[in-house]
Write a protein that holds these residues in place. Structure first.
Motif, short mmCIF file in Angstrom:
data_model
loop_
_atom_site.label_atom_id
_atom_site.label_comp_id
_atom_site.label_asym_id
_atom_site.label_seq_id
_atom_site.Cartn_x
_atom_site.Cartn_y
_atom_site.Cartn_z
N ALA A 1 0.83 -1.21 0.00
CA ALA A 1 0.00 0.00 0.00
C ALA A 1 0.87 1.26 0.00
CB ALA A 1 -0.93 -0.01 1.21
N LEU A 2 1.89 1.31 0.85
CA LEU A 2 2.74 2.48 0.93
C LEU A 2 3.46 2.73 -0.39
CD1 LEU A 2 4.12 4.82 2.46
CD2 LEU A 2 5.76 3.15 3.35
N LYS A 3 3.98 1.68 -0.99
CA LYS A 3 4.73 1.82 -2.25
C LYS A 3 3.79 1.97 -3.45
CE LYS A 3 8.40 -0.53 -3.26
NZ LYS A 3 9.57 0.32 -3.47
N GLN A 4 2.49 1.76 -3.23
CA GLN A 4 1.51 1.77 -4.33
C GLN A 4 1.96 0.77 -5.40
OE1 GLN A 4 0.94 5.93 -5.53
NE2 GLN A 4 1.18 6.54 -3.39
N ARG A 5 2.32 -0.39 -4.92
CA ARG A 5 2.89 -1.43 -5.77
C ARG A 5 1.89 -2.55 -5.96
NH1 ARG A 5 8.92 -3.32 -5.78
NH2 ARG A 5 8.80 -5.34 -6.76
N ASP A 6 1.78 -3.04 -7.17
CA ASP A 6 0.92 -4.16 -7.49
C ASP A 6 1.43 -5.40 -6.75
OD1 ASP A 6 -0.18 -6.48 -8.79
OD2 ASP A 6 -0.68 -5.21 -10.49
N GLU A 7 0.54 -6.12 -6.11
CA GLU A 7 0.95 -7.30 -5.32
C GLU A 7 1.52 -8.41 -6.18
OE1 GLU A 7 -1.48 -8.75 -2.15
OE2 GLU A 7 -2.09 -6.73 -1.59
N SER A 8 1.34 -8.34 -7.49
CA SER A 8 1.92 -9.38 -8.35
C SER A 8 3.43 -9.16 -8.51
CB SER A 8 1.24 -9.39 -9.72
OG SER A 8 1.54 -8.19 -10.42
N LYS A 9 3.92 -7.97 -8.11
CA LYS A 9 5.36 -7.71 -8.15
C LYS A 9 5.93 -8.05 -6.78
CE LYS A 9 5.34 -4.19 -11.68
NZ LYS A 9 5.79 -2.86 -12.05
N ALA A 10 6.60 -9.17 -6.72
CA ALA A 10 7.11 -9.67 -5.43
C ALA A 10 8.16 -8.75 -4.83
CB ALA A 10 7.68 -11.07 -5.64
N LEU A 11 8.37 -8.92 -3.53
CA LEU A 11 9.35 -8.15 -2.78
C LEU A 11 10.52 -9.05 -2.39
CD1 LEU A 11 6.79 -6.41 -0.40
CD2 LEU A 11 7.89 -5.39 -2.39
N ILE A 12 11.64 -8.44 -2.06
CA ILE A 12 12.83 -9.17 -1.61
C ILE A 12 12.78 -9.28 -0.09
CG2 ILE A 12 15.35 -8.96 -1.33
CD1 ILE A 12 15.40 -7.61 -4.08
N CYS A 13 13.28 -10.36 0.45
CA CYS A 13 13.46 -10.41 1.90
C CYS A 13 14.90 -10.80 2.22
CB CYS A 13 12.44 -11.30 2.57
SG CYS A 13 12.64 -13.04 2.38
N LEU A 14 15.31 -10.44 3.43
CA LEU A 14 16.68 -10.66 3.89
C LEU A 14 16.72 -11.73 4.96
CD1 LEU A 14 17.76 -6.93 4.38
CD2 LEU A 14 18.22 -8.38 2.40
N VAL A 15 17.75 -12.56 4.89
CA VAL A 15 18.08 -13.50 5.96
C VAL A 15 19.50 -13.17 6.39
CG1 VAL A 15 16.51 -15.31 5.13
CG2 VAL A 15 18.89 -15.29 4.34
N ASN A 16 19.94 -13.69 7.53
CA ASN A 16 21.27 -13.32 8.00
C ASN A 16 22.36 -14.35 7.68
OD1 ASN A 16 20.13 -14.97 10.17
ND2 ASN A 16 22.03 -14.51 11.23
N ASP A 17 21.96 -15.58 7.33
CA ASP A 17 22.97 -16.59 7.03
C ASP A 17 22.33 -17.78 6.32
OD1 ASP A 17 21.62 -18.01 9.07
OD2 ASP A 17 23.22 -17.70 10.53
N PHE A 18 23.17 -18.76 5.94
CA PHE A 18 22.67 -19.94 5.22
C PHE A 18 21.70 -20.75 6.08
CE2 PHE A 18 26.83 -19.98 2.61
CZ PHE A 18 26.26 -19.18 1.63
N LYS A 19 21.91 -20.78 7.38
CA LYS A 19 21.03 -21.53 8.27
C LYS A 19 19.60 -20.98 8.19
CE LYS A 19 20.84 -23.03 13.07
NZ LYS A 19 21.44 -22.88 14.38
#
Length: 189
Positions: free
Chosen positions: A46-64
């Motif tokens: 909603a904030l980005k006014q972005r279509d939900e079909s355009k996926a977002l990136i997420c971050l993890v901290n390590d391979f585990k």
């Protein structure tokens, strides 16, 4: 407790409440939330006014942590991440334990193992993946510095990590799609 540790604690409190943060990622300034909280993910769209079909990136901290959120990681992913000369996001098949609305229409998810100190420490201490999308309205230019972030974005988040003077890259990560069938596709260099 140093300033960075204090900021991490403050930021985690917002994430736990389903809030949105503006923070220095390992590439650019980003809008973030708990990647397992569908309501928080909706707030970012909603904030980005972005279509939900355009996926977002997420971050993890390590391979585990990566292994806890992708059912089958192609072996080549580990080599790509180990030897990458810049932050690299990989799109994986079969993500698990993540908000459903974070997935692309083809049921894939873009995940990056965070590299920078603040960002990596935040994800590690939060113990869950964090969405990290550029701090701009969809279709507008990605801000190259904190000073270029629009008022709309600044007012739309629940917490701004006060590290505005931190040196950031001005380039987003490389993006590579690794399919379980062995197909490797470079999306962004």
């Amino acid at each position: 407790m140093n300033d960075q540790q204090k900021e991490i604690q403050n930021t985690i409190q917002i994430l736990k409440k389903g809030g949105l943060i503006l923070f220095p990622t390992d590439t650019i300034w980003g809008i973030g939330c708990d990647a397992t909280n569908a309501a928080a993910v909706d707030k970012i769209y909603a904030l980005k006014q972005r279509d939900e079909s355009k996926a977002l990136i997420c971050l993890v901290n390590d391979f585990k942590m990566l292994n806890r959120h992708v059912e089958n990681i192609p072996e080549v992913a580990y080599d790509i991440l180990r030897y990458a000369s810049k932050p690299t996001t990989i799109i994986y098949d079969q993500p698990i334990n993540i908000a459903e609305n974070l997935l692309a229409p083809d049921q894939t998810l873009a995940i990056r193992v965070a590299q920078r100190s603040f960002c990596k420490d935040l994800v590690q201490k939060f113990k869950k993946p964090i969405v990290a999308t550029s701090a701009n309205i969809s279709g507008k230019a990605t801000p190259k510095s904190y000073a270029e972030i629009s008022t709309e974005i600044l007012k739309g988040v629940d917490y701004i990590v006060p590290l505005q003077s931190q040196k950031m890259s001005t380039k987003p990560s490389a993006i590579i799609k690794l399919s379980n069938d062995g197909v490797v596709q470079v999306i962004r260099k």
